[in-house]
Design a protein around this motif. Structure first.
Motif, PDB file in Angstrom:
ATOM      1  N   ARG A  26     -97.566  -6.113 -58.705  1.00 20.07           N
ATOM      2  CA  ARG A  26     -96.413  -5.811 -57.858  1.00 20.07           C
ATOM      3  C   ARG A  26     -95.716  -7.128 -57.564  1.00 20.07           C
ATOM      4  O   ARG A  26     -96.294  -8.049 -57.022  1.00 20.07           O
ATOM      5  CB  ARG A  26     -96.855  -5.153 -56.564  1.00 20.07           C
ATOM      6  N   ILE A  27     -94.448  -7.216 -57.950  1.00 19.02           N
ATOM      7  CA  ILE A  27     -93.711  -8.463 -57.728  1.00 19.02           C
ATOM      8  C   ILE A  27     -92.711  -8.338 -56.605  1.00 19.02           C
ATOM      9  O   ILE A  27     -92.237  -9.335 -56.089  1.00 19.02           O
ATOM     10  CB  ILE A  27     -92.995  -8.936 -59.013  1.00 19.02           C
ATOM     11  N   MET A  28     -92.390  -7.102 -56.218  1.00 22.05           N
ATOM     12  CA  MET A  28     -91.450  -6.920 -55.127  1.00 22.05           C
ATOM     13  C   MET A  28     -91.757  -5.608 -54.440  1.00 22.05           C
ATOM     14  O   MET A  28     -91.922  -4.587 -55.075  1.00 22.05           O
ATOM     15  CB  MET A  28     -90.013  -6.892 -55.655  1.00 22.05           C
ATOM     16  N   SER A  29     -91.851  -5.667 -53.153  1.00 26.39           N
ATOM     17  CA  SER A  29     -92.058  -4.458 -52.382  1.00 26.39           C
ATOM     18  C   SER A  29     -91.033  -4.464 -51.267  1.00 26.39           C
ATOM     19  O   SER A  29     -90.964  -5.383 -50.471  1.00 26.39           O
ATOM     20  CB  SER A  29     -93.471  -4.435 -51.799  1.00 26.39           C
ATOM     21  N   GLU A  30     -90.236  -3.436 -51.264  1.00 23.51           N
ATOM     22  CA  GLU A  30     -89.163  -3.368 -50.285  1.00 23.51           C
ATOM     23  C   GLU A  30     -89.131  -1.964 -49.706  1.00 23.51           C
ATOM     24  O   GLU A  30     -89.127  -0.992 -50.445  1.00 23.51           O
ATOM     25  CB  GLU A  30     -87.843  -3.663 -50.998  1.00 23.51           C
ATOM     26  N   PRO A  31     -89.110  -1.852 -48.394  1.00 22.95           N
ATOM     27  CA  PRO A  31     -89.026  -0.513 -47.840  1.00 22.95           C
ATOM     28  C   PRO A  31     -87.680   0.102 -48.188  1.00 22.95           C
ATOM     29  O   PRO A  31     -86.663  -0.586 -48.236  1.00 22.95           O
ATOM     30  CB  PRO A  31     -89.159  -0.722 -46.330  1.00 22.95           C
ATOM     31  N   ALA A  32     -87.706   1.384 -48.474  1.00 23.65           N
ATOM     32  CA  ALA A  32     -86.471   2.075 -48.814  1.00 23.65           C
ATOM     33  C   ALA A  32     -85.573   2.150 -47.590  1.00 23.65           C
ATOM     34  O   ALA A  32     -86.035   2.232 -46.464  1.00 23.65           O
ATOM     35  CB  ALA A  32     -86.786   3.479 -49.317  1.00 23.65           C
ATOM     36  N   ALA A  33     -84.281   2.096 -47.840  1.00 19.08           N
ATOM     37  CA  ALA A  33     -83.325   2.174 -46.733  1.00 19.08           C
ATOM     38  C   ALA A  33     -83.392   3.564 -46.121  1.00 19.08           C
ATOM     39  O   ALA A  33     -83.558   4.553 -46.832  1.00 19.08           O
ATOM     40  CB  ALA A  33     -81.927   1.895 -47.246  1.00 19.08           C
ATOM     41  N   PRO A  34     -83.278   3.659 -44.808  1.00 22.02           N
ATOM     42  CA  PRO A  34     -83.322   4.974 -44.189  1.00 22.02           C
ATOM     43  C   PRO A  34     -82.128   5.804 -44.630  1.00 22.02           C
ATOM     44  O   PRO A  34     -81.027   5.291 -44.798  1.00 22.02           O
ATOM     45  CB  PRO A  34     -83.263   4.681 -42.687  1.00 22.02           C
ATOM     46  N   ARG A  35     -82.375   7.070 -44.854  1.00 17.27           N
ATOM     47  CA  ARG A  35     -81.312   7.962 -45.287  1.00 17.27           C
ATOM     48  C   ARG A  35     -80.603   8.519 -44.075  1.00 17.27           C
ATOM     49  O   ARG A  35     -81.226   8.912 -43.109  1.00 17.27           O
ATOM     50  CB  ARG A  35     -81.873   9.098 -46.129  1.00 17.27           C
ATOM     51  N   ARG A  36     -79.294   8.540 -44.170  1.00 18.81           N
ATOM     52  CA  ARG A  36     -78.492   9.091 -43.086  1.00 18.81           C
ATOM     53  C   ARG A  36     -78.181  10.536 -43.406  1.00 18.81           C
ATOM     54  O   ARG A  36     -77.912  10.887 -44.547  1.00 18.81           O
ATOM     55  CB  ARG A  36     -77.183   8.316 -42.940  1.00 18.81           C
ATOM     56  N   SER A  37     -78.151  11.343 -42.400  1.00 15.31           N
ATOM     57  CA  SER A  37     -77.779  12.732 -42.630  1.00 15.31           C
ATOM     58  C   SER A  37     -76.273  12.830 -42.600  1.00 15.31           C
ATOM     59  O   SER A  37     -75.595  12.091 -41.903  1.00 15.31           O
ATOM     60  CB  SER A  37     -78.387  13.627 -41.546  1.00 15.31           C
TER      61      SER A  37
END
Length: 158
Positions: free
Chosen positions: A38-49
């Motif tokens: 794993r070279i990059m771990s980034e939390p996914a952006a929160p989804r807006r409704s």
């Protein structure tokens, strides 16, 4: 339970893995592979409704494409560095344009001189002459397209 499972799946989409096989071929993927790092771990952006106001959720460009902001940890370039890069790009494009214009001029001159430089074989075989003229015209068209493309690119440089 399904909420946590979907959250974990969403987060795994943001991970980037690097895998090198036995032959030395490098593969980058967002799915884990045995032996990959794993070279990059980034939390996914929160989804807006969608609240009915899509302009609040995204920025639209003149071509109606949605513009997504850069991730928080995306590398930033300071204004001076970007200005230097833009200046270098403009200089390179200008040099390429000048070179293409010279090549276009040479090709047009060669076409004009083609009749005067007709060889004995071309006089005996008009098809040879027409083939040479066709190649010269194709070369001119190619250089004209290159000049137009470079001028268009230069017009987009800041």
């Amino acid at each position: 339970m399904t909420f946590f499972l979907s959250l974990a799946t969403t987060l795994s989409w943001a991970d980037i893995y690097k895998y090198v096989d036995e032959s030395g071929n490098v593969t980058f993927t967002n799915t884990p592979i045995k032996g990959a790092v794993r070279i990059m771990s980034e939390p996914a952006a929160p989804r807006r409704s969608d609240s009915g106001n899509s302009s609040a959720n995204s920025t639209r460009t003149p071509t109606n494409k949605v513009s997504v902001p850069s991730p928080v940890n995306f590398p930033k370039v300071d204004a001076a560095t970007q200005k230097s890069r833009d200046s270098n790009r403009k200089q390179i494009l200008s040099e390429e344009l000048a070179s293409e214009q010279i090549l276009l001029g040479n090709a047009k001159k060669a076409l004009q001189e083609a009749d005067a430089n007709r060889s004995a074989d071309e006089k005996a075989n008009p098809k040879m002459y027409l083939d040479r003229i066709g190649r010269l015209r194709e070369t001119i068209v190619m250089h004209e397209k290159n000049v137009a493309a470079l001028q268009a690119e230069l017009s987009r440089v800041r």
